[in-house]
Design an enzyme around this catalytic site. Structure first.
Site, PDB file in Angstrom:
ATOM      1  N   HIS A 152      10.456  -9.366  -2.130  1.00 33.24           N
ATOM      2  CA  HIS A 152      10.424  -8.101  -2.853  1.00 33.24           C
ATOM      3  C   HIS A 152      11.594  -7.060  -2.147  1.00 33.24           C
ATOM      4  O   HIS A 152      11.631  -7.450  -0.871  1.00 33.24           O
ATOM      5  CB  HIS A 152       9.193  -7.102  -2.687  1.00 33.24           C
ATOM      6  CG  HIS A 152       9.040  -5.991  -3.506  1.00 33.24           C
ATOM      7  ND1 HIS A 152       9.592  -4.786  -3.008  1.00 33.24           N
ATOM      8  CD2 HIS A 152       8.465  -5.745  -4.537  1.00 33.24           C
ATOM      9  CE1 HIS A 152       9.130  -3.899  -3.725  1.00 33.24           C
ATOM     10  NE2 HIS A 152       8.648  -4.284  -4.828  1.00 33.24           N
ATOM     11  N   ASP A 185       4.298 -10.105   4.452  1.00 31.67           N
ATOM     12  CA  ASP A 185       4.202  -9.110   3.251  1.00 31.67           C
ATOM     13  C   ASP A 185       2.982  -9.450   2.288  1.00 31.67           C
ATOM     14  O   ASP A 185       3.187 -10.314   1.491  1.00 31.67           O
ATOM     15  CB  ASP A 185       5.276  -9.189   2.190  1.00 31.67           C
ATOM     16  CG  ASP A 185       5.341  -8.192   1.087  1.00 31.67           C
ATOM     17  OD1 ASP A 185       4.048  -7.528   0.719  1.00 31.67           O
ATOM     18  OD2 ASP A 185       6.319  -8.012   0.731  1.00 31.67           O
ATOM     19  N   GLN A 237       0.791  -8.717  -2.437  1.00 34.28           N
ATOM     20  CA  GLN A 237       0.286  -9.268  -3.718  1.00 34.28           C
ATOM     21  C   GLN A 237      -1.120 -10.161  -3.422  1.00 34.28           C
ATOM     22  O   GLN A 237      -1.877 -10.803  -4.182  1.00 34.28           O
ATOM     23  CB  GLN A 237       1.389 -10.072  -4.455  1.00 34.28           C
ATOM     24  CG  GLN A 237       2.229  -9.074  -4.916  1.00 34.28           C
ATOM     25  CD  GLN A 237       1.684  -8.139  -6.041  1.00 34.28           C
ATOM     26  OE1 GLN A 237       0.741  -8.258  -6.688  1.00 34.28           O
ATOM     27  NE2 GLN A 237       2.448  -7.170  -6.323  1.00 34.28           N
ATOM     28  N   LYS A 258      -2.748  -1.593  -4.564  1.00 36.44           N
ATOM     29  CA  LYS A 258      -2.697  -2.670  -5.163  1.00 36.44           C
ATOM     30  C   LYS A 258      -4.073  -3.393  -4.894  1.00 36.44           C
ATOM     31  O   LYS A 258      -4.404  -4.807  -5.437  1.00 36.44           O
ATOM     32  CB  LYS A 258      -1.372  -3.842  -4.864  1.00 36.44           C
ATOM     33  CG  LYS A 258      -0.229  -3.038  -5.263  1.00 36.44           C
ATOM     34  CD  LYS A 258       0.823  -4.009  -4.864  1.00 36.44           C
ATOM     35  CE  LYS A 258       2.195  -3.412  -4.828  1.00 36.44           C
ATOM     36  NZ  LYS A 258       2.706  -3.438  -6.219  1.00 36.44           N
ATOM     37  N   CYS A 307      11.849  -5.595  -8.749  1.00 40.46           N
ATOM     38  CA  CYS A 307      12.115  -5.261  -7.348  1.00 40.46           C
ATOM     39  C   CYS A 307      12.554  -6.750  -6.709  1.00 40.46           C
ATOM     40  O   CYS A 307      12.191  -6.795  -5.472  1.00 40.46           O
ATOM     41  CB  CYS A 307      11.260  -4.395  -6.483  1.00 40.46           C
ATOM     42  SG  CYS A 307      11.184  -2.944  -7.311  1.00 40.46           S
TER      43      CYS A 307
HETATM   44  C1  LIG Z   1       5.425  -8.481  -2.772  1.00 40.30           C
HETATM   45  C2  LIG Z   1       5.547  -6.893  -2.561  1.00 40.30           C
HETATM   46  N1  LIG Z   1       5.959  -6.545  -1.502  1.00 40.30           N
HETATM   47  C3  LIG Z   1       6.192  -4.953  -1.300  1.00 40.30           C
HETATM   48  C4  LIG Z   1       5.776  -4.086  -2.334  1.00 40.30           C
HETATM   49  C5  LIG Z   1       6.148  -2.726  -2.207  1.00 40.30           C
HETATM   50  O1  LIG Z   1       4.788  -2.145  -2.283  1.00 40.30           O
HETATM   51  P1  LIG Z   1       4.642  -0.739  -2.060  1.00 40.30           P
HETATM   52  O2  LIG Z   1       5.701  -0.082  -3.075  1.00 40.30           O
HETATM   53  O3  LIG Z   1       3.271  -0.398  -2.526  1.00 40.30           O
HETATM   54  O4  LIG Z   1       5.097  -0.081  -0.826  1.00 40.30           O
HETATM   55  C6  LIG Z   1       5.276  -4.550  -3.715  1.00 40.30           C
HETATM   56  C7  LIG Z   1       5.158  -3.931  -4.703  1.00 40.30           C
HETATM   57  O5  LIG Z   1       5.078  -4.315  -5.760  1.00 40.30           O
HETATM   58  C8  LIG Z   1       5.287  -6.194  -3.704  1.00 40.30           C
HETATM   59  O6  LIG Z   1       4.745  -6.667  -4.888  1.00 40.30           O
END
Ligand SMILES: Cc1ncc(COP(=O)(O)O)c(C=O)c1O
Length: 405
Positions: free
Chosen positions: A122, A199, A202, A225, A363
């Site tokens: 992401h 990370d 998900q 999430k 993203c």
């Molecule tokens: C794999 C992953 N990393 C990071 C993020 C960023 O999360 P946040 O926008 O809650 O900071 C997301 C959000 O969709 C994501 O799916």
């Protein structure tokens, strides 16, 4: 199982509504999950009764708020099986957690060092490292991804040298659904002396995480999430690493003593928590975790795999549907394109039928580029989704096809 799922659905008030005259079929859980009533109640009770600032008040409400806030930290510690609440840093979400590591842990990096991420990250796990490389002269290296959407592990082995100081990798890809072999990655990275950031944005919503069993150095996730509120997230970091890292943002809460000649910083975890925190958010997130803790999460994961099996089966009967990511180990995140149709048009037609999906690049532009698409349609499932909703998605797609193909 389906009786249990219908009972659990009743805990989530937002699921029981009509959208565009149709029952809501919510398949955008990768973007954010809905909240059980227990979370909504915890937040509203905090504001209705205990609302106060934490750590500094000389009165009962502030004591109550502080206790609930620090108890929430303990709930997260237990959820992740971290060794100490000193290792649980509140952030605004995954993005801020990764930025914290990039700025603070990253401060020691210099020219000649390398940071290794994957091609399926992401943007939140790409851009902070790019910026760090610009600041420090370190180099960003990328683990390639195969045609199925899996990490190319032989390539990872080759890229992993003692120049690599940090490996940052997504546990479950939000765009492809791939579950990455993080145990293997962590063990191999440690063997060359690199630290690992996972990370977990998900993964936390699907199964329990044990940061000590994983031996992860850093693990980041977002409350929203995980059936909790927006604006709150967590960075887990090993205590010894966090102790050695400089503060990220500065101001109130994170200091022990300030004069105009010097400042002494507070200890962990407060060193990384400047300013008034998201108190209600932390309390809401703890309520979400308590809610999950009373469920049989293994059984719910099996239910999600049954949803995925049905998705795969239905997709194999639709020749116009091209999967974006078909890894062997995959979570219930289903990215696809309908050949010849723009994902945004598919999304709009599904929405007219009450079906909420996400469309676009998620993203994760680099991996979309690798698959040769500007974006995809993503249906992301949670334990509260049903087999009927999988079928509703495909009925919706059949209708969309009549307009678009
Ligand atoms: C794999 C992953 N990393 C990071 C993020 C960023 O999360 P946040 O926008 O809650 O900071 C997301 C959000 O969709 C994501 O799916």
């Amino acid at each position: 199982m389906s009786d249990l799922i219908h009972t659990l659905r009743a805990d989530f008030p937002a699921l029981a509504q009509q959208v565009n005259g149709k029952p809501l079929v919510y398949l955008d859980n990768g973007a954010t999950t809905h909240k059980p009533q227990a979370v909504i109640d915890a937040i509203s009770q905090f504001y209705a009764q205990d609302n106060s600032n934490v750590h500094r008040g000389a009165h009962t409400l502030s004591d109550r708020a502080t206790q609930a806030f620090e108890q929430a930290r303990e709930t997260v510690r237990d959820f992740l099986n971290a060794g100490s609440t000193k290792e649980i840093i509140w952030t605004r979400g995954t993005t801020e957690a990764i930025n914290l590591v990039a700025h603070s842990f990253g401060a020691q990096l210099q020219a000649g060092d390398q940071i290794l991420i994957s091609a399926m990250e992401h943007h939140a796990n790409i851009v902070p490292w790019q910026m760090l490389c610009e600041r420090s002269g370190a180099e960003l290296k990328v683990i390639p991804v195969t045609e199925r959407g899996e990490l190319d592990m032989p390539a990872f082995d080759e890229l992993l040298t003692d120049k690599v100081k940090l490996v940052g990798v997504v546990h479950v890809s939000n765009a492809l659904g791939t579950i990455n072999p993080i145990e293997d990655i962590i063990a191999k990275a440690h063997a060359v002396g690199a630290k690992v950031l996972i990370d977990g944005a998900q993964s936390v919503a699907h199964w329990d995480i044990d940061v000590r069993a994983l031996d992860a150095d850093f693990f980041a996730f977002s409350g929203h999430k995980l059936f909790g509120p927006t604006g709150i997230g967590v960075l887990y970091g090993k205590q010894a690493l966090l102790e050695a890292m400089p503060p990220y943002q500065t101001g109130g809460e994170m200091i022990e003593h300030v004069s105009f000649s010097s400042t002494r910083f507070n200890g962990l975890p407060f060193k990384f928590e400047s300013g008034t925190p998201n108190i209600a958010g932390a309390i809401g997130l703890a309520a979400a975790i308590r809610y999950l803790n009373q469920l049989d999460r293994d059984a719910l994961l099996q239910h999600e795999y049954a949803l995925l099996a049905r998705l795969r089966e239905r997709a194999s009967d639709m020749p116009e549907l091209r999967l974006i990511g078909d890894a062997e180990h995959k979570a219930s995140i289903f990215g696809f394109v309908l050949n010849g149709a723009h994902p945004a048009d598919v999304g709009t037609l599904l929405d007219q039928q009450g079906i909420a999906v996400r469309t676009g690049h998620h993203c994760a532009m680099p991996i979309m580029e690798q698959f040769g698409v500007p974006g995809s349609v993503r249906a992301s499932f949670s334990f509260y989704n049903t087999l009927d909703e999988v079928d509703a998605l495909f009925t919706g797609l059949e209708k969309a096809k009549l307009f678009l193909l």
